[in-house]
Design an enzyme around this catalytic site. Structure first.
Site, PDB file in Angstrom:
ATOM      1  N   PRO A   1       1.101  -2.161  -1.549  1.00 38.21           N
ATOM      2  CA  PRO A   1       0.531  -2.045  -0.202  1.00 38.21           C
ATOM      3  C   PRO A   1       0.904  -0.696   0.400  1.00 38.21           C
ATOM      4  CG  PRO A   1       1.772  -4.095  -0.459  1.00 38.21           C
ATOM      5  CD  PRO A   1       2.081  -3.256  -1.654  1.00 38.21           C
ATOM      6  N   LYS A   2       0.025  -0.158   1.237  1.00 35.98           N
ATOM      7  CA  LYS A   2       0.318   1.086   1.949  1.00 35.98           C
ATOM      8  C   LYS A   2       0.864   0.717   3.326  1.00 35.98           C
ATOM      9  CE  LYS A   2      -1.625   5.563   3.247  1.00 35.98           C
ATOM     10  NZ  LYS A   2      -1.044   5.543   4.609  1.00 35.98           N
ATOM     11  N   TRP A   3       2.142   0.974   3.510  1.00 37.00           N
ATOM     12  CA  TRP A   3       2.818   0.598   4.747  1.00 37.00           C
ATOM     13  C   TRP A   3       2.538   1.613   5.849  1.00 37.00           C
ATOM     14  CZ3 TRP A   3       5.004  -4.092   4.925  1.00 37.00           C
ATOM     15  CH2 TRP A   3       5.223  -4.723   3.704  1.00 37.00           C
TER      16      TRP A   3
END
Length: 355
Positions: free
Chosen positions: A28-30
């Protein structure tokens, strides 16, 4: 600090791609502050993307590092703040954490505590791991933080494209920003764009209700201020467009002069500002650059522009929108929030605890 890697270190970066590439490790891209954290015994330094330390702003993260990191380690990750009421990421609250007053820092550490999501291991003990393939660094990271407890987490990862696609669709509902795809065999390359990022892209028709002049000249547009009408038919400030070629900035300035108006009667008249409404404010300044004046020139809200955006944070675009085209066929009053695609709500805790 006596570590095999010394601060500051610029983080490895990602370049945007339109589709999820095959054969990668996906995460996931935080949506937080990128940070490389160094621990050597009782010493902790929290680095940032611009290489300036953020240690003093996040005392609770320092405490969490001392409680959860190996005795000597360098770990790349993201500092995030969660909105516990909505169970989603809250980047605006995270921004407020950067404050010069120690008393305010201490208060915010209690009111909006931050977490750290780890996604790469650069050093462990006396070992410099940056020359190892990422897949091996990932395995070592999971092992090193196997006993870690909140607020320290290891980001979920998968090599299954179907799972990655599901994450891309679902995790946005928890406030995440898309996906990161990492080649399995890449070494750690500071400040190099060798990873890939896949972000949500959407369009919206917005009202142009003001502009700011460009820093280079008073007859050039710096940015256009965008608005959408809410259910009360109030024009809410949702963001800006700020990227134009120099010649276009001058042309826009001339085009918009007939729409310049007074603040009296303008929907973003700060003199009549109602508490709780999102409007640009008089003499507003950037919290990142105290000398940057963010006041604006009001325009009659008569022009509509279609913009590209990735996602919303609350009532506003999370990032600067991109110009798509003018919409002379649209009436400004039809530019409402109802046109926006709303992600299905997803539990942030499920993302943080997933492996």
């Amino acid at each position: 600090m006596q570590l095999p890697i010394h601060p500051p270190v610029k983080p490895m970066l990602a370049k945007p791609v339109p589709e999820i590439p095959p054969g990668q490790i996906y995460e996931p891209k935080w949506d937080g502050f990128r940070s490389i954290i160094f621990r050597d015994g009782d010493e902790v330094e929290i680095g940032s993307r611009n290489e300036k330390p953020m240690t003093r702003y996040f005392p609770e993260v320092v405490a969490a590092v001392l409680a959860n990191f190996p005795e000597r380690a360098v770990i790349d990750g993201e500092i995030i703040v969660a909105d516990t009421g909505r169970n989603t990421l809250d980047f605006e609250a995270l921004q407020q954490r950067i404050h010069p007053a120690a008393s305010r820092v201490a208060l915010l550490a209690e009111q909006t505590p931050a977490s750290f999501v780890a996604f790469d291991l650069l050093a462990l003990g006396d070992e410099d791991l940056t020359e190892l393939p990422f897949a091996q660094r990932r395995d070592r990271l999971v092992q090193a933080l196997s006993q870690a407890k909140p607020p320290v987490y290891v980001t979920p990862a998968t090599d299954d494209v179907t799972t990655a696609q599901r994450w891309f669709e679902e995790f946005e509902g928890a406030g995440l920003d898309g996906l990161i795809a990492k080649p399995r065999d890449i070494t750690y390359l500071p400040d190099k764009r060798v990873m890939f990022k896949i972000k949500h892209k959407r369009t919206a028709d917005c009202v142009v209700a003001g502009y700011r002049v460009h820093k280079s000249a008073e007859n050039r547009i710096g940015s256009l201020l965008l608005g959408l009408y809410d259910e009360r038919e109030v024009l809410v400030s949702v963001g800006v467009i700020g990227s134009f070629p120099l010649t276009v900035r001058e042309e826009l300035f001339q085009e918009l002069q007939p729409l310049v108006t007074e603040f009296e009667g303008h929907p973003w008249n700060w003199a009549a500002h109602q508490q709780g409404e999102r409007t640009p404010r008089k003499n507003e300044v950037s919290r990142w650059n105290n000398g940057k004046d963010l006041s604006f020139i009001p325009l009659r809200p008569e022009r509509v522009v279609e913009v590209r955006y990735d996602y919303m944070e609350g009532l506003r675009f999370r990032h600067t929108a991109q110009f798509e085209r003018w919409r002379t066929d649209r009436e400004p009053r039809t530019c409402t929030y109802e046109q926006l695609e709303r992600p299905v709500r997803f539990d942030l805790a499920e993302v943080l605890t997933s492996r």
